[in-house]
Design a protein around this motif. Structure first.
Motif, PDB file in Angstrom:
ATOM      1  N   GLU A   1       2.203  -1.923   4.360  1.00 27.08           N
ATOM      2  CA  GLU A   1       3.320  -2.670   4.967  1.00 27.08           C
ATOM      3  C   GLU A   1       4.428  -2.936   3.948  1.00 27.08           C
ATOM      4  O   GLU A   1       5.581  -2.585   4.170  1.00 27.08           O
ATOM      5  CB  GLU A   1       2.790  -3.967   5.573  1.00 27.08           C
ATOM      6  CG  GLU A   1       1.787  -3.711   6.703  1.00 27.08           C
ATOM      7  CD  GLU A   1       1.090  -4.969   7.187  1.00 27.08           C
ATOM      8  OE1 GLU A   1       1.498  -6.084   6.796  1.00 27.08           O
ATOM      9  OE2 GLU A   1       0.107  -4.844   7.959  1.00 27.08           O
ATOM     10  N   THR A   2       4.075  -3.563   2.827  1.00 30.21           N
ATOM     11  CA  THR A   2       5.058  -3.789   1.759  1.00 30.21           C
ATOM     12  C   THR A   2       4.374  -3.541   0.418  1.00 30.21           C
ATOM     13  O   THR A   2       3.139  -3.513   0.330  1.00 30.21           O
ATOM     14  CB  THR A   2       5.589  -5.245   1.738  1.00 30.21           C
ATOM     15  OG1 THR A   2       4.492  -6.097   1.378  1.00 30.21           O
ATOM     16  CG2 THR A   2       6.163  -5.674   3.073  1.00 30.21           C
TER      17      THR A   2
ATOM     18  N   ALA B   1       0.017   5.527   5.578  1.00 30.72           N
ATOM     19  CA  ALA B   1       1.465   5.669   5.440  1.00 30.72           C
ATOM     20  C   ALA B   1       2.027   6.416   6.652  1.00 30.72           C
ATOM     21  O   ALA B   1       3.219   6.340   6.939  1.00 30.72           O
ATOM     22  CB  ALA B   1       1.805   6.420   4.161  1.00 30.72           C
TER      23      ALA B   1
ATOM     24  N   LEU C   1       5.177   3.736   6.749  1.00 32.05           N
ATOM     25  CA  LEU C   1       6.324   3.834   5.827  1.00 32.05           C
ATOM     26  C   LEU C   1       6.511   5.241   5.263  1.00 32.05           C
ATOM     27  O   LEU C   1       7.414   5.468   4.461  1.00 32.05           O
ATOM     28  CB  LEU C   1       6.140   2.858   4.650  1.00 32.05           C
ATOM     29  CG  LEU C   1       6.067   1.356   4.968  1.00 32.05           C
ATOM     30  CD1 LEU C   1       5.895   0.561   3.678  1.00 32.05           C
ATOM     31  CD2 LEU C   1       7.316   0.897   5.705  1.00 32.05           C
ATOM     32  N   GLU C   2       5.623   6.138   5.604  1.00 34.54           N
ATOM     33  CA  GLU C   2       5.676   7.542   5.149  1.00 34.54           C
ATOM     34  C   GLU C   2       5.776   7.622   3.614  1.00 34.54           C
ATOM     35  O   GLU C   2       5.008   6.970   2.937  1.00 34.54           O
ATOM     36  CB  GLU C   2       6.786   8.277   5.885  1.00 34.54           C
ATOM     37  CG  GLU C   2       6.555   8.152   7.397  1.00 34.54           C
ATOM     38  CD  GLU C   2       7.459   8.998   8.250  1.00 34.54           C
ATOM     39  OE1 GLU C   2       8.452   9.548   7.757  1.00 34.54           O
ATOM     40  OE2 GLU C   2       7.158   9.106   9.460  1.00 34.54           O
TER      41      GLU C   2
ATOM     42  N   VAL D   1       7.538   6.372   1.284  1.00 33.52           N
ATOM     43  CA  VAL D   1       7.623   5.092   0.558  1.00 33.52           C
ATOM     44  C   VAL D   1       6.224   4.467   0.482  1.00 33.52           C
ATOM     45  O   VAL D   1       5.800   3.960  -0.568  1.00 33.52           O
ATOM     46  CB  VAL D   1       8.621   4.138   1.278  1.00 33.52           C
ATOM     47  CG1 VAL D   1       8.589   2.756   0.663  1.00 33.52           C
ATOM     48  CG2 VAL D   1      10.013   4.731   1.226  1.00 33.52           C
ATOM     49  N   GLY D   2       5.496   4.539   1.571  1.00 31.86           N
ATOM     50  CA  GLY D   2       4.129   4.010   1.594  1.00 31.86           C
ATOM     51  C   GLY D   2       3.220   4.755   0.621  1.00 31.86           C
ATOM     52  O   GLY D   2       2.377   4.162  -0.055  1.00 31.86           O
TER      53      GLY D   2
ATOM     54  N   TYR E   1       3.880   3.462  -2.843  1.00 34.75           N
ATOM     55  CA  TYR E   1       3.227   2.170  -3.067  1.00 34.75           C
ATOM     56  C   TYR E   1       1.727   2.368  -3.318  1.00 34.75           C
ATOM     57  O   TYR E   1       1.127   1.687  -4.146  1.00 34.75           O
ATOM     58  CB  TYR E   1       3.422   1.243  -1.867  1.00 34.75           C
ATOM     59  CG  TYR E   1       4.835   0.807  -1.606  1.00 34.75           C
ATOM     60  CD1 TYR E   1       5.825   0.934  -2.581  1.00 34.75           C
ATOM     61  CD2 TYR E   1       5.190   0.243  -0.379  1.00 34.75           C
ATOM     62  CE1 TYR E   1       7.136   0.524  -2.329  1.00 34.75           C
ATOM     63  CE2 TYR E   1       6.489  -0.171  -0.117  1.00 34.75           C
ATOM     64  CZ  TYR E   1       7.457  -0.018  -1.094  1.00 34.75           C
ATOM     65  OH  TYR E   1       8.735  -0.435  -0.825  1.00 34.75           O
TER      66      TYR E   1
END
Ligand code: PEP
Ligand code: MN
Length: 340
Positions: free
Chosen positions: A105-106, A129, A142-143, A145-146, A149
């Motif tokens: 998520e973040t 993701a 988040l694709e 970006v995920g 992370y």
């Protein structure tokens, strides 16, 4: 078909059997065990005069393999396979726990979950993701970006990482960031995706399809291995039955059945199978008791606010309690499991 060599067969004898088979246009798969060497044969058997093969030096016998999956078959490879994933491994000597949120998520959320699951004994961080959600209006992930992370949280906490992939593009992205890819239940028979996963170079966690038989599942694994990737781990995650009290029915009998049919490691997912956090601990323990090599468990810092699968996610406290209860069970059955 497999050729079983006599115990202590000379390497030259093995070589001559291999080249005889290959000369007839068939593929060979060599499995050298502690006691016995087995040569698996894949291809059109009608091209191979097997009657000559029996008289080769050091050949003990020839056994037909009637199942359509060969490379995943225990007859081809009697010793259990251990699959390396980043800095850890999945196999018969230890219990591997993959834990983390359903969806990344973040950055902060993932980092704090990674820290907690590591402390409680997980060695692989999971996080979606790319989320193949039942509704197109639900959070889809988040694709890239995920994935980034995931890489950061894994590195920071000394955890290997796993992410589900849903397309060839997702695989191309995932190989840059994570240590293992997951083929989800909904894609278990997406044969194009299975072949791409086989060519990815990363170990693959193959979840059981919602309505797949064990044979169909093993054939799906065969698709991946046939592309040259032997690093496949199977994950029982529950199947559709008439029962509605749980999200799916966790078919734990699949674990001993698979043990008999394949050399691949087998893990269980008590989260997606039950769909309810309170059933996760008992089913996790049952899975370990019946021989699973690992578990995939959803853990969230705040399940009530999770963007997906909150009701089945464990809090940090519940996850920690579960792993501390798994420890004596592992000691009893002789599986290594360390909580740092
Ligand atoms: C998951 O692991 O996030 C997931 C979607 O699992 P499954 O494919 O088993 O439903
Ligand atoms: Mn989930």
């Amino acid at each position: 078909m497999i050729v079983i060599m006599k115990p202590n067969a000379a390497p030259q004898s093995v070589d001559s059997v291999l080249s005889y088979i290959e000369k007839h246009g068939l593929q060979t798969h060599l499995s050298r065990g502690e006691e016995v060497t087995i040569i698996g044969i894949v291809g059109d058997k009608t091209k191979l005069p097997t009657e000559n093969l029996v008289s080769f030096k050091d050949v003990d016998r020839i056994v037909p393999v009637t199942e359509s999956y060969k490379l995943a078959n225990k007859k081809f490879h009697p010793e259990p396979t251990t699959v390396r994933v980043g800095n850890t491994h999945i196999g018969p000597d230890n219990l591997t726990i993959m834990a983390g949120p359903c969806a990344v998520e973040t950055e902060e959320q993932l980092m704090c979950i990674a820290r907690a699951v590591k402390k409680s004994g997980a060695t692989i961080l999971r996080g979606g993701a790319y989320k193949p959600r039942t509704s197109p209006y639900s959070f889809q992930g988040l694709e890239t970006v995920g994935l980034r992370y995931m890489q950061e949280a894994g590195k920071e906490n000394g955890l290997a990482t796993i992410c589900e992939v849903v397309s060839q593009e997702a695989i191309e992205e995932a190989v840059k960031y994570v240590d293992m890819i997951q083929i989800g239940a909904r894609n278990m028979q997406n044969f194009i995706l299975l072949k791409e996963a086989g060519r990815s170079g990363l170990p693959v966690l193959l979840k059981r399809g919602l309505c797949a038989t064990i044979d169909e599942w093993l054939n799906a694994a065969e698709y991946i291995i046939a592309e040259g990737n032997p690093n496949v781990v199977l994950c029982e995650r529950g199947i559709r039955t008439y029962e509605t009290s749980t999200r799916n029915t966790l078919d734990l009998s699949a674990v001993p059945v698979l043990r008999e049919r394949t050399h691949l490691p087998v893990i269980a997912d008590p989260s997606h199978s039950t769909g309810a956090y309170k059933y996760v601990p008992p089913m996790a323990k049952a899975a370990v008791a019946c021989g699973a090599d690992g578990l995939m468990i959803e853990v969230h810092n705040n399940p009530a606010c999770a963007l997906s699968d909150g009701p089945q996610s464990l809090t940090f406290e519940k996850f920690d309690r579960l792993t501390s209860e798994l420890k004596p069970l592992c000691d009893l059955i002789g599986r290594e499991f360390t909580i740092c």
